[in-house]
Design a protein around this motif. Structure first.
Motif, PDB file in Angstrom:
ATOM      1  N   THR A 203       5.112  -1.699  -2.522  1.00  0.00           N
ATOM      2  CA  THR A 203       4.191  -0.788  -1.840  1.00  0.00           C
ATOM      3  C   THR A 203       3.266  -1.555  -0.880  1.00  0.00           C
ATOM      4  OG1 THR A 203       2.800  -0.945  -3.818  1.00  0.00           O
ATOM      5  CG2 THR A 203       4.217   0.990  -3.622  1.00  0.00           C
ATOM      6  N   LEU A 204       2.958  -2.789  -1.212  1.00  0.00           N
ATOM      7  CA  LEU A 204       2.258  -3.777  -0.367  1.00  0.00           C
ATOM      8  C   LEU A 204       0.791  -3.475  -0.099  1.00  0.00           C
ATOM      9  CD1 LEU A 204       5.020  -4.816   2.217  1.00  0.00           C
ATOM     10  CD2 LEU A 204       4.447  -5.815  -0.010  1.00  0.00           C
ATOM     11  N   THR A 205       0.415  -2.257   0.308  1.00  0.00           N
ATOM     12  CA  THR A 205      -0.992  -1.986   0.615  1.00  0.00           C
ATOM     13  C   THR A 205      -1.658  -1.248  -0.548  1.00  0.00           C
ATOM     14  OG1 THR A 205      -0.633   0.192   1.624  1.00  0.00           O
ATOM     15  CG2 THR A 205      -0.376  -1.738   3.052  1.00  0.00           C
ATOM     16  N   PRO A 206      -2.961  -1.489  -0.760  1.00  0.00           N
ATOM     17  CA  PRO A 206      -3.668  -0.752  -1.809  1.00  0.00           C
ATOM     18  C   PRO A 206      -3.571   0.766  -1.634  1.00  0.00           C
ATOM     19  CG  PRO A 206      -4.982  -2.618  -1.110  1.00  0.00           C
ATOM     20  CD  PRO A 206      -3.811  -2.541  -0.153  1.00  0.00           C
ATOM     21  N   TYR A 207      -3.567   1.234  -0.388  1.00  0.00           N
ATOM     22  CA  TYR A 207      -3.431   2.672  -0.143  1.00  0.00           C
ATOM     23  C   TYR A 207      -2.127   3.195  -0.743  1.00  0.00           C
ATOM     24  CZ  TYR A 207      -3.119   7.127   2.365  1.00  0.00           C
ATOM     25  OH  TYR A 207      -3.004   8.470   2.669  1.00  0.00           O
ATOM     26  N   ASN A 208      -1.021   2.507  -0.472  1.00  0.00           N
ATOM     27  CA  ASN A 208       0.267   2.920  -1.019  1.00  0.00           C
ATOM     28  C   ASN A 208       0.300   2.761  -2.536  1.00  0.00           C
ATOM     29  OD1 ASN A 208       1.079   3.366   1.605  1.00  0.00           O
ATOM     30  ND2 ASN A 208       2.320   1.514   1.757  1.00  0.00           N
ATOM     31  N   GLY A 209      -0.309   1.686  -3.029  1.00  0.00           N
ATOM     32  CA  GLY A 209      -0.314   1.445  -4.467  1.00  0.00           C
ATOM     33  C   GLY A 209      -1.047   2.520  -5.247  1.00  0.00           C
ATOM     34  N   ALA A 210      -2.001   3.197  -4.599  1.00  0.00           N
ATOM     35  CA  ALA A 210      -2.772   4.258  -5.255  1.00  0.00           C
ATOM     36  C   ALA A 210      -2.052   5.596  -5.260  1.00  0.00           C
ATOM     37  CB  ALA A 210      -4.127   4.401  -4.569  1.00  0.00           C
ATOM     38  N   GLU A 211      -0.838   5.653  -4.728  1.00  0.00           N
ATOM     39  CA  GLU A 211      -0.123   6.920  -4.594  1.00  0.00           C
ATOM     40  C   GLU A 211       0.021   7.649  -5.927  1.00  0.00           C
ATOM     41  OE1 GLU A 211       1.919  10.061  -2.741  1.00  0.00           O
ATOM     42  OE2 GLU A 211       0.742   8.421  -1.861  1.00  0.00           O
ATOM     43  N   ALA A 212       0.470   6.958  -6.964  1.00  0.00           N
ATOM     44  CA  ALA A 212       0.667   7.614  -8.263  1.00  0.00           C
ATOM     45  C   ALA A 212      -0.666   8.055  -8.872  1.00  0.00           C
ATOM     46  CB  ALA A 212       1.410   6.688  -9.223  1.00  0.00           C
ATOM     47  N   LEU A 213      -1.729   7.310  -8.616  1.00  0.00           N
ATOM     48  CA  LEU A 213      -3.052   7.690  -9.114  1.00  0.00           C
ATOM     49  C   LEU A 213      -3.496   9.023  -8.517  1.00  0.00           C
ATOM     50  CD1 LEU A 213      -4.741   4.183  -8.782  1.00  0.00           C
ATOM     51  CD2 LEU A 213      -4.108   5.305 -10.921  1.00  0.00           C
ATOM     52  N   ILE A 214      -3.253   9.196  -7.228  1.00  0.00           N
ATOM     53  CA  ILE A 214      -3.599  10.443  -6.559  1.00  0.00           C
ATOM     54  C   ILE A 214      -2.663  11.565  -7.005  1.00  0.00           C
ATOM     55  CG2 ILE A 214      -3.514  11.596  -4.292  1.00  0.00           C
ATOM     56  CD1 ILE A 214      -6.055  10.067  -4.752  1.00  0.00           C
ATOM     57  N   TRP A 215      -1.390  11.248  -7.169  1.00  0.00           N
ATOM     58  CA  TRP A 215      -0.409  12.249  -7.610  1.00  0.00           C
ATOM     59  C   TRP A 215      -0.833  12.850  -8.946  1.00  0.00           C
ATOM     60  CZ3 TRP A 215       3.111  13.083 -11.571  1.00  0.00           C
ATOM     61  CH2 TRP A 215       4.162  13.978 -11.306  1.00  0.00           C
ATOM     62  N   LEU A 216      -1.307  12.012  -9.871  1.00  0.00           N
ATOM     63  CA  LEU A 216      -1.729  12.500 -11.175  1.00  0.00           C
ATOM     64  C   LEU A 216      -3.000  13.338 -11.085  1.00  0.00           C
ATOM     65  CD1 LEU A 216      -0.991   9.375 -13.384  1.00  0.00           C
ATOM     66  CD2 LEU A 216       0.174  11.586 -13.483  1.00  0.00           C
ATOM     67  N   PHE A 217      -3.855  13.029 -10.110  1.00  0.00           N
ATOM     68  CA  PHE A 217      -5.080  13.810  -9.922  1.00  0.00           C
ATOM     69  C   PHE A 217      -4.761  15.268  -9.607  1.00  0.00           C
ATOM     70  CE2 PHE A 217      -8.508  15.373  -7.096  1.00  0.00           C
ATOM     71  CZ  PHE A 217      -9.589  15.231  -7.955  1.00  0.00           C
TER      72      PHE A 217
END
Length: 341
Positions: free
Chosen positions: A269-283
């Motif tokens: 995923t490389l960027t913190p923005y992309n890495g947070a994708e699953a965190l936002i998905w669960l929200f």
């Protein structure tokens, strides 16, 4: 009703990217975001950055160091004074101190059948040196796991309330491996992979939390759910710390290679923005509809499209229950020491 969200380790990396994305959500109106951080100077800088792009947002700070028992207990009391409920707790704070990178094993692995596993998990090329906290705990275990466990236990009054749900979301890792974890050494005092051990333990603990807090036992123990995510391979300060003496010009050459690898490996995923994708998905999901045995992975396509995919964790109920019991026993011990000291 406004949602209250607590994020540990929120001042940089995936934690800060998560906060930025939370405030940009369609459901962000009325959101109260609390950043729990060890370093308050960096926390203030993170808050200022968030308010610069979301001036009307409710963003407050909380000093908390998950390696310190007294800090966690003090922070939990402060939270209960500030809020009568918590909707989401993102257990994101984590460390990998003094990682050792085996360059020879890396180049050998590039030409082996294990290359994909090596690149996505660091297996065989990373070891870590651990430390001891002032409370006498292994540092990685305390920061990544036990401090969060103690926080959850302290926050039960505002997490476990009849008639509504709350969600715990752990930032785990693809480096979480059963082979690095032992019930005979949950703090990983004897091994060389404390980070991998702590992340596997968080996967197992999440399963145990769902088992204990969703039983139909009492009204106080319903509605608290726990989920686990993997951010993928993300370039953060933790990642850069793996090669602290790597010359800047070599990083300049190395980074394009990582972007090329992403075309073939969706966990990069490389960027913190992309890495947070699953965190936002669960929200944006109802926690009662989620699989407690799944780890939700942030993934990125070769063209840069972010998406989330659940994958079954290598956890079992017996191990998770034994770990949970050991953590309860350790909690009793540290509380006794804290009271008498």
């Amino acid at each position: 009703m406004n949602k209250v969200v607590l994020v540990t380790g929120a001042n940089s990396g995936i934690g800060l990217a998560l906060c930025q994305r939370l405030l940009s959500c369609q459901d962000a109106e009325g959101l109260h975001l609390c950043l729990a951080c060890r370093n308050m100077r960096r926390a203030e800088a993170a808050r200022s950055a968030l308010l610069a792009s979301h001036s009307a947002a409710q963003v407050t700070l909380l000093q908390m160091d998950t390696s310190s028992i007294s800090s966690v207990l003090t922070a939990a009391r402060e939270l209960q004074l500030r809020f009568n409920r918590l909707d989401y707790v993102y257990l994101n704070a984590g460390i990998m101190p003094n990682p050792q990178f085996d360059l020879k094993a890396f180049f050998e692995g590039l030409f082996s059948s294990n290359v994909i596993t090596m690149l996505t998990t660091g297996e065989g090329i990373l070891t870590q040196k651990d430390g001891i906290t002032p409370d006498g705990l292994q540092e990685v275990f305390a920061v990544n796991l036990f401090g969060h466990f103690l926080l959850i236990r302290e926050l039960e009054p505002i997490l476990c309330q009849a008639g509504r749900t709350s969600q715990l979301i752990w930032t785990s890792s693809s480096n979480a491996r059963r082979s690095a974890f032992s019930l005979e050494d949950v703090q990983h005092r004897k091994g060389r992979e404390p980070y991998s051990s702590s992340k596997y333990a968080s996967d197992s603990l999440s399963l145990a939390i769902n088992t204990h807090y969703n039983k139909q036992l009492t009204c106080a123990h319903q509605g608290l759910y726990s989920s686990v995510i993997c951010p993928g391979f993300v370039m953060t300060n933790l990642t850069y710390g793996i090669l602290p003496s790597f010359p800047a010009f070599l990083w300049t050459l190395f980074l394009p290679l990582l972007w090329l690898i992403r075309v073939f490996i969706n966990t990069f995923t490389l960027t913190p923005y992309n890495g947070a994708e699953a965190l936002i998905w669960l929200f944006n999901r109802k926690p009662e509809m989620l699989d407690p045995r799944a780890k939700y992975h942030s993934l990125t396509s070769g063209l840069g499209h972010c998406y989330t995919q659940p994958r079954q964790m290598d956890v079992d109920l017996d191990t998770s229950e034994e770990l949970y019991d050991q953590l309860l026993q350790l909690e009793r011990e540290v509380r006794r020491k804290h009271i008498t000291s």
